[in-house]
Design an enzyme around this catalytic site. Structure first.
Site, PDB file in Angstrom:
ATOM      1  N   GLY A  79       6.661  93.631 -10.765  1.00 27.42           N
ATOM      2  CA  GLY A  79       8.171  94.261 -10.906  1.00 27.42           C
ATOM      3  C   GLY A  79       8.315  95.171  -9.683  1.00 27.42           C
ATOM      4  O   GLY A  79       9.335  95.850  -9.986  1.00 27.42           O
TER       5      GLY A  79
ATOM      6  N   ASN B 197       7.319  85.569 -18.866  1.00 28.76           N
ATOM      7  CA  ASN B 197       6.799  86.575 -19.724  1.00 28.76           C
ATOM      8  C   ASN B 197       8.132  87.624 -19.754  1.00 28.76           C
ATOM      9  O   ASN B 197       8.463  88.187 -18.930  1.00 28.76           O
ATOM     10  CB  ASN B 197       5.610  87.458 -19.196  1.00 28.76           C
TER      11      ASN B 197
ATOM     12  N   LYS C 135       8.559  90.280 -21.555  1.00 34.11           N
ATOM     13  CA  LYS C 135       8.390  91.480 -21.819  1.00 34.11           C
ATOM     14  C   LYS C 135       9.099  92.000 -22.607  1.00 34.11           C
ATOM     15  O   LYS C 135       9.437  91.336 -23.820  1.00 34.11           O
ATOM     16  CB  LYS C 135       8.386  92.451 -20.439  1.00 34.11           C
TER      17      LYS C 135
ATOM     18  N   HIS D  15      -2.708  91.530 -20.308  1.00 37.97           N
ATOM     19  CA  HIS D  15      -1.660  91.903 -19.200  1.00 37.97           C
ATOM     20  C   HIS D  15      -1.963  93.332 -18.693  1.00 37.97           C
ATOM     21  O   HIS D  15      -2.241  94.360 -19.394  1.00 37.97           O
ATOM     22  CB  HIS D  15      -0.269  91.836 -20.016  1.00 37.97           C
TER      23      HIS D  15
ATOM     24  N   GLU E 276       0.097  95.822 -18.148  1.00 36.73           N
ATOM     25  CA  GLU E 276       0.939  96.790 -18.894  1.00 36.73           C
ATOM     26  C   GLU E 276       0.238  97.185 -20.098  1.00 36.73           C
ATOM     27  O   GLU E 276       0.181  98.204 -20.716  1.00 36.73           O
ATOM     28  CB  GLU E 276       2.116  96.415 -19.170  1.00 36.73           C
TER      29      GLU E 276
ATOM     30  N   GLU F   4      -2.562  88.730 -11.690  1.00 34.43           N
ATOM     31  CA  GLU F   4      -1.351  89.459 -11.378  1.00 34.43           C
ATOM     32  C   GLU F   4      -1.810  90.830 -10.553  1.00 34.43           C
ATOM     33  O   GLU F   4      -2.178  91.630 -11.471  1.00 34.43           O
ATOM     34  CB  GLU F   4      -0.843  89.811 -12.570  1.00 34.43           C
TER      35      GLU F   4
ATOM     36  N   SER G 123       6.392  89.436  -8.969  1.00 38.30           N
ATOM     37  CA  SER G 123       7.133  89.296  -8.436  1.00 38.30           C
ATOM     38  C   SER G 123       7.537  87.822  -7.579  1.00 38.30           C
ATOM     39  O   SER G 123       7.924  87.683  -6.651  1.00 38.30           O
ATOM     40  CB  SER G 123       7.320  90.269  -7.209  1.00 38.30           C
TER      41      SER G 123
HETATM   42  P1  13P Z   1       7.534  90.377 -12.469  1.00 38.64           P
HETATM   43  O1  13P Z   1       7.620  88.728 -12.130  1.00 38.64           O
HETATM   44  O2  13P Z   1       8.666  91.019 -12.808  1.00 38.64           O
HETATM   45  O3  13P Z   1       6.829  90.831 -11.322  1.00 38.64           O
HETATM   46  O4  13P Z   1       6.255  90.446 -13.540  1.00 38.64           O
HETATM   47  C1  13P Z   1       5.257  89.669 -13.427  1.00 38.64           C
HETATM   48  C2  13P Z   1       4.393  89.616 -14.643  1.00 38.64           C
HETATM   49  O5  13P Z   1       3.924  90.949 -15.164  1.00 38.64           O
HETATM   50  C3  13P Z   1       4.320  88.731 -15.631  1.00 38.64           C
HETATM   51  O6  13P Z   1       3.399  88.829 -16.540  1.00 38.64           O
END
Ligand code: 13P
Length: 247
Positions: A171, A9, A11, A93, A95, A165, A210
């Protein structure tokens, strides 16, 4: 036996020039590996298709409208994603849930729209740190899943993927331990098994938060973890490919 899936992803990262090298490296490095995908920002779907078409790497988007078409300025429909060869799309997601008002009901509607368009939705679920500390992880994840089950039914999940997640691990460099992740993955699978043992046993449940080359193997070795949804590490070809190899 379920196959593994590793999905990147990206982002809101990338540019035409930086993506080219990354897509080519993933395409060439993932040769032969089953179940690799990248979810790129909308403007780069055409580029992903041109580089990845004919390879083993699938591509997808990070969000989709709940509507088929119409006066919805700024939205992108499932049919448009299919037009660009997408196989996957993320739904819910964290976010989107926390910054853009995607409620459980909106996520359920987006999931249904994705399925209707012929995409494979990746339903993202997970608890915040406060929710984990309050001991309600199971309740939160179950509520997020139930919203989708009540709209689309369990059979829909024979053409869908779930990603666990934990918000506190995204992150942050703070990964759920393999045991913590496995516990929630097992709970998720049990929730589906209540409606269909068959669907539950075949459902791919990815872990995200992560994931790095150094922790991927142990996470993916857990009985109910069927791969990963990778944020930051999917932007570095070598790291992403090492995670794919761990799967
Ligand atoms: P990270 O791997 O950067 O922690 O992000 C996970 C994520 O949100 C994947 O959709």
């Amino acid at each position: 036996m379920r196959s593994k899936l590793v999905a990147g992803n990206w982002k809101m990262h990338g540019s035409l020039s930086s993506n080219l090298a990354l897509l080519q490296a993933v395409r060439d490095g993932a040769k032969g590996a089953a179940g690799v995908a990248v979810c790129v920002p909308y403007p780069y779907l055409a580029q992903a298709r041109s580089v990845l078409d004919g390879s083993t790497v699938a591509w997808g988007a990070q969000d989709v409208s709940e509507h088929d078409q119409g006066a919805f300025t700024g939205e992108v429909s499932g049919a448009m994603l299919v037009d660009f060869g997408c196989r996957y799309v993320l739904a819910g997601h964290s976010e989107r849930r926390s910054f853009y008002g995607d409620t459980d009901a909106v996520v359920a509607a987006k999931f249904a729209a994705a399925l209707k368009a012929g995409l494979v939705p990746v339903l993202c679920v997970g608890e915040s740190l406060a929710e984990r500390e309050a001991g309600i992880t199971g309740e939160v994840v179950t509520r997020q899943i139930d919203a989708v089950l009540s709209l689309s039914g369990v059979a829909a999940f024979s053409r869908a993927v779930v990603a666990y997640e934990p918000v506190w691990a995204i992150g942050t460099g703070r990964t759920a331990s393999p045991a913590q992740a496995q516990e929630v993955h097992a709970l998720i699978r049990q929730r589906f098994a209540r409606d269909s043992a068959e669907v539950a046993s075949r459902l791919q449940i990815l872990y995200g938060g992560s994931v790095k080359p150094g922790n991927a193997k142990e996470l993916f070795g857990q009985p109910d973890i069927d791969g990963g949804l990778i944020g930051g590490a999917s932007l570095v070809a070598g790291d992403f490919l090492a995670i794919c190899a761990a799967a």
